[in-house]
Motif scaffolding. Sequence first.
Motif, PDB file in Angstrom:
ATOM      1  N   SER A 162       1.070  -1.283  -0.296  1.00 28.82           N
ATOM      2  CA  SER A 162      -0.038  -0.295  -0.060  1.00 28.82           C
ATOM      3  C   SER A 162       0.765   1.358   0.133  1.00 28.82           C
ATOM      4  CB  SER A 162      -1.295  -0.040   1.296  1.00 28.82           C
ATOM      5  OG  SER A 162      -1.862  -1.124   0.907  1.00 28.82           O
ATOM      6  N   ASN A 163       2.130   1.125   0.571  1.00 29.01           N
ATOM      7  CA  ASN A 163       2.609   2.218   0.523  1.00 29.01           C
ATOM      8  C   ASN A 163       3.177   2.614  -0.796  1.00 29.01           C
ATOM      9  OD1 ASN A 163       3.337   4.044   3.466  1.00 29.01           O
ATOM     10  ND2 ASN A 163       2.317   1.815   4.056  1.00 29.01           N
ATOM     11  N   HIS A 164       3.832   1.660  -0.808  1.00 27.34           N
ATOM     12  CA  HIS A 164       4.684   1.597  -2.219  1.00 27.34           C
ATOM     13  C   HIS A 164       3.647   1.963  -3.518  1.00 27.34           C
ATOM     14  CE1 HIS A 164       5.574   0.968  -6.789  1.00 27.34           C
ATOM     15  NE2 HIS A 164       6.831   0.610  -5.954  1.00 27.34           N
ATOM     16  N   PHE A 165       2.066   1.581  -3.200  1.00 28.96           N
ATOM     17  CA  PHE A 165       1.191   2.413  -4.149  1.00 28.96           C
ATOM     18  C   PHE A 165       0.887   3.789  -4.591  1.00 28.96           C
ATOM     19  CE2 PHE A 165      -3.172   3.967  -4.763  1.00 28.96           C
ATOM     20  CZ  PHE A 165      -3.552   3.412  -6.088  1.00 28.96           C
ATOM     21  N   TYR A 166       1.211   4.036  -2.497  1.00 30.82           N
ATOM     22  CA  TYR A 166       0.828   5.835  -2.804  1.00 30.82           C
ATOM     23  C   TYR A 166       2.211   6.609  -2.916  1.00 30.82           C
ATOM     24  CZ  TYR A 166       0.282  10.204   0.470  1.00 30.82           C
ATOM     25  OH  TYR A 166       0.685  11.349   0.408  1.00 30.82           O
ATOM     26  N   ILE A 167       3.483   6.244  -3.107  1.00 31.64           N
ATOM     27  CA  ILE A 167       4.321   6.669  -3.897  1.00 31.64           C
ATOM     28  C   ILE A 167       4.300   6.475  -4.879  1.00 31.64           C
ATOM     29  CG2 ILE A 167       6.980   6.150  -3.786  1.00 31.64           C
ATOM     30  CD1 ILE A 167       6.997   5.301  -1.441  1.00 31.64           C
ATOM     31  N   ALA A 168       3.330   5.446  -5.340  1.00 30.70           N
ATOM     32  CA  ALA A 168       3.854   5.292  -7.301  1.00 30.70           C
ATOM     33  C   ALA A 168       2.481   6.696  -7.262  1.00 30.70           C
ATOM     34  CB  ALA A 168       3.590   3.616  -7.662  1.00 30.70           C
ATOM     35  N   TYR A 169       1.618   6.718  -7.247  1.00 25.69           N
ATOM     36  CA  TYR A 169       0.867   7.582  -7.366  1.00 25.69           C
ATOM     37  C   TYR A 169       1.033   8.817  -7.141  1.00 25.69           C
ATOM     38  CZ  TYR A 169      -2.722  10.901  -5.815  1.00 25.69           C
ATOM     39  OH  TYR A 169      -3.040  12.215  -5.367  1.00 25.69           O
ATOM     40  N   ARG A 170       1.482   9.327  -6.301  1.00 29.01           N
ATOM     41  CA  ARG A 170       2.259  10.566  -6.336  1.00 29.01           C
ATOM     42  C   ARG A 170       3.155  11.076  -7.406  1.00 29.01           C
ATOM     43  NH1 ARG A 170       1.721  13.941  -1.584  1.00 29.01           N
ATOM     44  NH2 ARG A 170       3.766  14.814  -2.594  1.00 29.01           N
ATOM     45  N   ARG A 171       4.034   9.727  -7.772  1.00 33.63           N
ATOM     46  CA  ARG A 171       5.379   9.821  -9.681  1.00 33.63           C
ATOM     47  C   ARG A 171       3.982   9.823 -10.179  1.00 33.63           C
ATOM     48  NH1 ARG A 171       7.871   5.635  -7.923  1.00 33.63           N
ATOM     49  NH2 ARG A 171       6.960   4.063  -9.388  1.00 33.63           N
ATOM     50  N   LEU A 172       3.250   9.309 -10.509  1.00 33.50           N
ATOM     51  CA  LEU A 172       2.013   9.209 -11.839  1.00 33.50           C
ATOM     52  C   LEU A 172       1.992  10.349 -11.971  1.00 33.50           C
ATOM     53  CD1 LEU A 172       0.989   5.625 -11.913  1.00 33.50           C
ATOM     54  CD2 LEU A 172       3.082   5.940 -13.607  1.00 33.50           C
ATOM     55  N   THR A 173       1.393  10.776 -10.662  1.00 38.71           N
ATOM     56  CA  THR A 173       0.376  12.061 -10.796  1.00 38.71           C
ATOM     57  C   THR A 173       1.148  13.484 -11.396  1.00 38.71           C
ATOM     58  OG1 THR A 173      -1.371  11.463  -9.306  1.00 38.71           O
ATOM     59  CG2 THR A 173      -0.906  13.850 -10.014  1.00 38.71           C
TER      60      THR A 173
END
Length: 242
Positions: A162-173
């Motif tokens: 989940s924490n990686h998902f949040y990091i990846a969400y920020r990067r893609l955004t």
Amino acid sequence: MDKVFTTYSFDDYLREANAADDLPGLFAVYLKTVQRHGLDRAIFSLITEHASTGDAASFGMMHNYPQDWIRYYSENDFKYIDPVMLHAVRTVESFRWDDIPKQLIVNKKQRLCLNLGQEAGLYNGVCSPFRGINNELAGIALATSDAKDAFDGKIDLIHAYSNHFYIAYRRLTEQARAAPAPYLTDKEREVLRWVAAGKTNGEIADIVLMSEATVDFHLRNIYKKLDANSRVLAAIKAISLG
């Protein structure tokens, strides 16, 4: 179940998640991964405004929860009393929904919110809260659609995914905002806002005082401009582009 984990590692998840080139693709990888642990329902929400990415607070930014429950939850403003949401802002660790009464005094209406979630088909809930820049708050709530204890209990691994998902969400955004965004008219933006709130075409027509055919016309134009083929994908792409 154990056999599955010998053929899919955390490194496999990282490789697939990092290869995703948009938010729907990232969410699909994340959902496929947590399903291996028995959690087949997920909803990602921004609890506070994310000034660092340009995103407003958004309940259910990405999810595969039952749509009827999302609509009922929003119409009754449960986000203000939901004990899962309230406990998420108090901790940095992933937690089971069943453990909330041990950490938080739950009133009658809050207990009703949890019970209604189960009636909607959300069992064995888990929540992973996130802290962003300048105390930005977000979280993913997970559940099983099976009433029996389908979750394998590997909450630390779920926390890591989940924490990686949040990091990846920020990067893609951030990457999406660096590219030119397609232009939407004021009417298209208004229609899309109500689409993101879970409203049907008929409901949107009543709200914005136009015919249902006109709403459908605007929605088809939105799909074309955002290269989307569904309401959910259009809403996610619009949010990611600001």
